[in-house]
Write an enzyme that holds these catalytic residues in place. Structure first.
Site: not given
Ligand code: NAD
Ligand code: TDX
Length: 341
Positions: A127-129, A155, A159
């Site tokens: 992730t970019d985080e 988190y 990562k």
């Molecule tokens: P999500 O939370 O929607 O899904 C995570 C999945 O992993 C779920 O299906 C969960 O059951 C499974 N999981 C969790 N712990 C596990 C374990 N111990 N063993 C097996 N399975 C397990 O997450 P997402 O948003 O789909 O993110 C997927 C990946 O992408 C993550 O690694 C996250 O860090 C990365 N990522 C997410 C975003 C975003 O914006 N959502 C952006 C950049 C990177």
């Molecule tokens: O209720 C809310 N109110 C609010 O203001 C929530 C849930 C979020 N926020 C804000 C926090 C953040 O600035 O919105 C922004 C986005 O929040 P999230 O959806 O929780 O995402 P973020 O914290 O940016 O992280 C996401 O992007 C990077 C994903 O959850 C991560 O898994 C990924 O790595």
């Protein structure tokens, strides 16, 4: 050519979209989804592929070393793509431990299995985080692959630790790895604890829209399909040992996203409620995707205006999917996170 691809975390948001992309584009591949089905995993998401011959779902924890080794022995994968993670920053602030277990130890166990069963190709979805955040008053600054790791939340620290282990396994053991670091995704099957789906679900239920702080934090949004296509390219053409940033130059303030959702759903902005800020809240993320563009020819295909409309329509058309989620354990989570905030 036929390949067996392990997709961990494939019952979650991005992993499921990646499975749909791969099964559509490479019908000769065998896809095995490994998922623990935590609160974030949903088997119903995979309903359309569950019965396909070239697909298998295995409920397993990536921290279960014995189980993981057995599955590698049985299926002999060619490639492992690791999406499995605890992914919600707010939950990591409440209870960091499971983030360390799944995101770091789980990744290490998968890589041990890759080493043990024939130096298997491993891709880490990061992730970019991991780069920390950028100031609002320096729009010229972007995260490149050279930006130092500088994390803020448990988190992102977990990562980043996993990324360091992946690089260590490459350098020390010669494991063929790649890492991708993507910006915020949005699209279908996004769990309604995250900003966009939470605001859509609340707005549709005429509930308050809880914006953290002043809503001025900036995220760089990418439609989930574009992320999946980028990972596909890295798997097939990426250089081993490399990190690739993925993002679409689409920076937006949280408050503007929430206002846009109100407008699209014809809901009043009076639903917007400012609540206490997230601890350690990152101000701005912005990815420089020059490397993946120059090396692999990747470009985002979905403009935000189109992607957000598609996403909102998906939540309107698939109410059962998210209503089932928010009627369960989610209620306790929501109370804990937002009541008296
Ligand atoms: P999500 O939370 O929607 O899904 C995570 C999945 O992993 C779920 O299906 C969960 O059951 C499974 N999981 C969790 N712990 C596990 C374990 N111990 N063993 C097996 N399975 C397990 O997450 P997402 O948003 O789909 O993110 C997927 C990946 O992408 C993550 O690694 C996250 O860090 C990365 N990522 C997410 C975003 C975003 O914006 N959502 C952006 C950049 C990177
Ligand atoms: O209720 C809310 N109110 C609010 O203001 C929530 C849930 C979020 N926020 C804000 C926090 C953040 O600035 O919105 C922004 C986005 O929040 P999230 O959806 O929780 O995402 P973020 O914290 O940016 O992280 C996401 O992007 C990077 C994903 O959850 C991560 O898994 C990924 O790595």
């Amino acid at each position: 050519m036929s390949k067996t691809v392990f997709v961990t975390g494939g019952a979650g948001f991005i992993g499921s979209n990646f499975i749909f992309h791969m099964m559509d584009k490479y019908p000769a591949y065998r896809i095995v989804c490994l998922d623990k089905l935590t609160y974030a995993g949903n088997l119903s998401t995979l309903a359309s592929v569950l019965k396909k011959e070239n697909f298998r779902f295995v409920k397993i924890d990536i921290c279960d070393r014995e189980g993981i080794y057995q599955l590698f022995e049985e299926e002999k994968p060619d490639v492992v793509v690791n999406f499995a993670a605890e992914s919600h920053v707010d939950r990591s602030i409440e209870d960091p431990e499971v983030f360390l277990k799944t995101n770091i130890l789980g990744t290490q166990i998968l890589m041990d299995a890759c080493r043990k069963f024939g130096n298997i190709r491993f891709h880490q979805v990061s992730t970019d985080e991991v780069y920390g955040d950028l100031p609002l008053d320096r729009p010229d600054l972007l995260f490149t692959e050279e930006t130092p790791i500088h994390t803020s939340s448990p988190y992102s620290a977990a990562k980043a630790s996993a990324d360091l282990m992946v690089q260590a396994y490459h350098r020390t053991f010669g494991l063929p790895v790649t890492i991708s670091r993507c910006s915020n995704n949005y699209g279908p099957y996004h769990f309604p604890e995250k900003l966009i789906p939470l605001m859509i679900a609340n707005a549709l239920n005429d509930k308050p829209l809880p914006v953290y702080g002043e809503g001025l934090n900036v995220r760089d949004w990418l439609y989930v399909e574009d992320h999946c296509k980028a990972i596909d390219l890295i798997l097939h053409k990426g250089r081993i040992g490399e990190v690739y940033n993925i993002g679409g130059h689409n920076e937006m303030r949280n408050i503007d996203i929430v206002r846009l959702i109100c407008k699209a759903l014809d809901k009043p902005e009076s639903l917007i409620t400012y609540v206490a800020d997230r601890k350690g809240h990152d101000m701005r993320y912005a990815i420089d995707p020059t490397k993946i563009h120059n090396e692999l020819g990747w470009l985002p295909e979905t403009r935000f205006e189109e992607g957000i409309q598609k996403t909102i329509q998906w939540y309107l058309d698939n109410r059962e999917w998210w209503e089932t989620i928010i009627s369960g354990e989610y209620q306790n989570y929501y109370k804990n996170m937002y009541e008296n905030r």
